[in-house]
Design an enzyme around this catalytic site. Structure first.
Site, PDB file in Angstrom:
ATOM      1  N   HIS A  33      -9.376  -4.596   5.934  1.00  0.00           N
ATOM      2  CA  HIS A  33      -8.577  -5.518   5.100  1.00  0.00           C
ATOM      3  C   HIS A  33      -9.447  -6.637   4.522  1.00  0.00           C
ATOM      4  O   HIS A  33      -8.957  -7.720   4.216  1.00  0.00           O
ATOM      5  CB  HIS A  33      -7.384  -6.085   5.880  1.00  0.00           C
ATOM      6  N   ASP A  35     -11.693  -5.707   1.935  1.00  0.00           N
ATOM      7  CA  ASP A  35     -12.126  -5.311   0.577  1.00  0.00           C
ATOM      8  C   ASP A  35     -11.389  -6.069  -0.524  1.00  0.00           C
ATOM      9  O   ASP A  35     -12.009  -6.618  -1.435  1.00  0.00           O
ATOM     10  CB  ASP A  35     -12.093  -3.781   0.370  1.00  0.00           C
ATOM     11  N   GLY A 119      -1.809  10.216   5.990  1.00  0.00           N
ATOM     12  CA  GLY A 119      -1.302   9.017   6.680  1.00  0.00           C
ATOM     13  C   GLY A 119      -2.012   8.704   7.976  1.00  0.00           C
ATOM     14  O   GLY A 119      -1.459   8.060   8.861  1.00  0.00           O
ATOM     15  N   GLY A 121      -5.072   7.162   8.114  1.00  0.00           N
ATOM     16  CA  GLY A 121      -6.078   6.113   7.932  1.00  0.00           C
ATOM     17  C   GLY A 121      -7.431   6.658   7.534  1.00  0.00           C
ATOM     18  O   GLY A 121      -8.445   5.972   7.631  1.00  0.00           O
ATOM     19  N   SER A 123      -7.882   8.137   4.461  1.00  0.00           N
ATOM     20  CA  SER A 123      -7.932   8.079   2.991  1.00  0.00           C
ATOM     21  C   SER A 123      -7.712   9.410   2.295  1.00  0.00           C
ATOM     22  O   SER A 123      -8.489   9.811   1.421  1.00  0.00           O
ATOM     23  CB  SER A 123      -9.271   7.510   2.517  1.00  0.00           C
ATOM     24  N   SER A 125      -5.347   9.976   0.219  1.00  0.00           N
ATOM     25  CA  SER A 125      -4.973   9.750  -1.180  1.00  0.00           C
ATOM     26  C   SER A 125      -6.201   9.426  -2.028  1.00  0.00           C
ATOM     27  O   SER A 125      -6.321   9.920  -3.153  1.00  0.00           O
ATOM     28  CB  SER A 125      -3.893   8.672  -1.305  1.00  0.00           C
ATOM     29  N   ASP A 169     -11.864   2.832  -0.117  1.00  0.00           N
ATOM     30  CA  ASP A 169     -11.635   4.257   0.124  1.00  0.00           C
ATOM     31  C   ASP A 169     -12.174   5.124  -1.018  1.00  0.00           C
ATOM     32  O   ASP A 169     -12.866   6.119  -0.794  1.00  0.00           O
ATOM     33  CB  ASP A 169     -10.136   4.538   0.295  1.00  0.00           C
TER      34      ASP A 169
HETATM   35  C1  GLA Z   1      -6.465   1.024   3.037  1.00  0.00           C
HETATM   36  C2  GLA Z   1      -6.838   0.577   1.627  1.00  0.00           C
HETATM   37  C3  GLA Z   1      -8.256   0.005   1.589  1.00  0.00           C
HETATM   38  C4  GLA Z   1      -8.448  -1.059   2.667  1.00  0.00           C
HETATM   39  C5  GLA Z   1      -7.958  -0.556   4.019  1.00  0.00           C
HETATM   40  C6  GLA Z   1      -8.006  -1.625   5.077  1.00  0.00           C
HETATM   41  O1  GLA Z   1      -7.244   2.103   3.438  1.00  0.00           O
HETATM   42  O2  GLA Z   1      -6.763   1.648   0.735  1.00  0.00           O
HETATM   43  O3  GLA Z   1      -8.536  -0.523   0.320  1.00  0.00           O
HETATM   44  O4  GLA Z   1      -7.837  -2.255   2.316  1.00  0.00           O
HETATM   45  O5  GLA Z   1      -6.639  -0.053   3.954  1.00  0.00           O
HETATM   46  O6  GLA Z   1      -9.318  -2.030   5.314  1.00  0.00           O
END
Ligand code: GLA
Length: 382
Positions: A33, A35, A119, A121, A123, A125, A169
């Site tokens: 959190h 970025d 879902g 964590g 990435s 998407s 991501d």
């Molecule tokens: C998601 C968002 C990223 C980042 C993370 C937390 O993966 O897509 O941009 O903010 O949460 O670090």
């Protein structure tokens, strides 16, 4: 992943063959959190990815088939043609963002599939956006750099999915390099590859199998909290544009003026940016015990101050501590998904066995275990 099924489906649907592209999911060692607050992140692309076969079809329509969902969608490429399914919006959004940048994409046929758990964590998407971003850029020779493709993916999330994510991501998916993490400064967008080979340690993910949906709104609320605190600090420190530009003293100055929850969120971010810098310094000395302690610090902050953990993630974090794992924390946006664990090789077997059995007993869910393998970013396969 075996791409035979994609090939077969493409042939049966469209009677021809296309090119196959892939783009991976990611891990992030530390810096969560941060970025969208202009801070640093330390991600790496992994060996789980999205794959698409694709071929221009000479029309102005896209025909797409999501193999894992067994669903199809057909849509045009104008703004009004936004498809109903969320998965199709990722593809549509990438096409639209390219068009907004003056590069025209024509109609194409595609089948896609992947092994990035949804879902979790990791990435999925961003992997999907980057896979299509990279593929379309090559097929239509649009001339975008990898970083621009990442920005197109991020804009797709903002404008066509509604998640106000940072750049981590999509950046990791597009720019990943085998054996390397990447230290990205999300304010200047400068980055450096950091060879990652922690001798005597292993990196393992444990998936709670509790899934999140960042489109649910909690993610965007975290971002808004940070922005409100920045606005308050900027009244006396106009040079502060992002939490990256602030420090704990500046935060304290506005403590009585901001909402206590917003304050707690901002405090986490300022601390987390420093934790990442400390972790990078420790890595330079091969001091992975310090890196691990910082990871526990991140978990504590994400759980208590940023409040993006959940009982299942906290349970796995406690299990890691009890098994002597050097570092453990929730990874990615949170609200479910995986913990990332830095564990001494000799403790690995016991940790995985103990944690997964205890988790199953507690929640009656079989958690999934993934060994982390750091691979290349988006590329053409065949
Ligand atoms: C998601 C968002 C990223 C980042 C993370 C937390 O993966 O897509 O941009 O903010 O949460 O670090």
């Amino acid at each position: 992943m075996d791409i035979t099924k994609i090939r077969e489906k493409f042939k049966s649907l469209y009677g021809t063959t296309g090119d196959v592209y892939t783009s991976p999911g990611r891990i992030n060692l530390i810096g969560e959190h941060t970025d969208y607050n202009g801070g640093f992140v330390l991600p790496g692309a992994i060996d789980k990815a999205m794959y698409c076969e694709i071929k221009p079809n000479g029309t102005d329509k896209v025909r797409a088939f999501a193999l894992d969902l067994n669903e199809s969608a057909e849509f045009g490429l104008e703004e009004a043609d936004k498809p109903a399914q969320q998965w199709a919006c990722y593809i549509f959004g990438v096409c639209r963002e390219m068009a907004k940048r003056g590069k025209k994409v024509q109609g194409f046929d595609t089948v896609f599939s992947g092994d990035v758990p949804l879902g979790a964590g990791m990435s999925s998407s961003a992997a999907l956006e980057s896979c299509f971003g990279y593929a379309l850029n090559e097929i239509y020779r649009l001339g975008f750099e990898r970083f621009e493709i990442a920005l197109i993916g991020q804009a797709t999330e903002h404008n066509y999915v509604g998640v106000m994510c940072g750049i981590m991501d999509q950046f990791a998916s597009c720019c990943g390099k085998e054996g390397n993490l990447m230290r990205l400064d999300c304010r200047s967008l400068e980055y450096a590859y950091v060879p990652f080979n922690p001798k005597g340690y292993r990196l393992v993910l444990i998936n709670t199998c509790v899934t999140h949906n960042l489109a649910g709104g909690e993610y965007n609320k975290r971002r808004q909290s940070c922005e409100r605190v920045v606005a308050e600090i900027a009244k006396t420190h106009p040079e502060v544009k992002l939490l990256r530009d602030a420090n704990l003293d500046m935060l304290k100055e506005v403590k009585s003026k901001v909402d206590p929850v917003d304050y707690m969120r901002a405090e986490f971010v300022v601390e987390e940016i420093q934790r990442l810098l400390d972790a990078c310094a420790a890595m330079e000395k091969d001091d992975y015990e310090t890196v691990g302690k910082l990871m526990y610090g991140t978990h504590e902050g994400l759980s208590k101050k940023y409040e993006v953990s959940c009982p299942e993630l906290d349970f796995l974090n406690d299990q890691a501590k009890a098994c002597g794992v050097s570092g453990s924390r929730v990874m990615g946006g949170g609200f479910g998904g995986c913990t990332i664990n830095l564990v001494k090789s000799e403790l690995y077997d016991n940790f995985v066995k103990t944690a997964t059995e205890a988790y199953k007993k507690q929640f009656n869910i079989d958690p999934k275990v993934y060994d982390v393998v750091i691979k290349d970013g988006a590329r053409k396969l065949a």
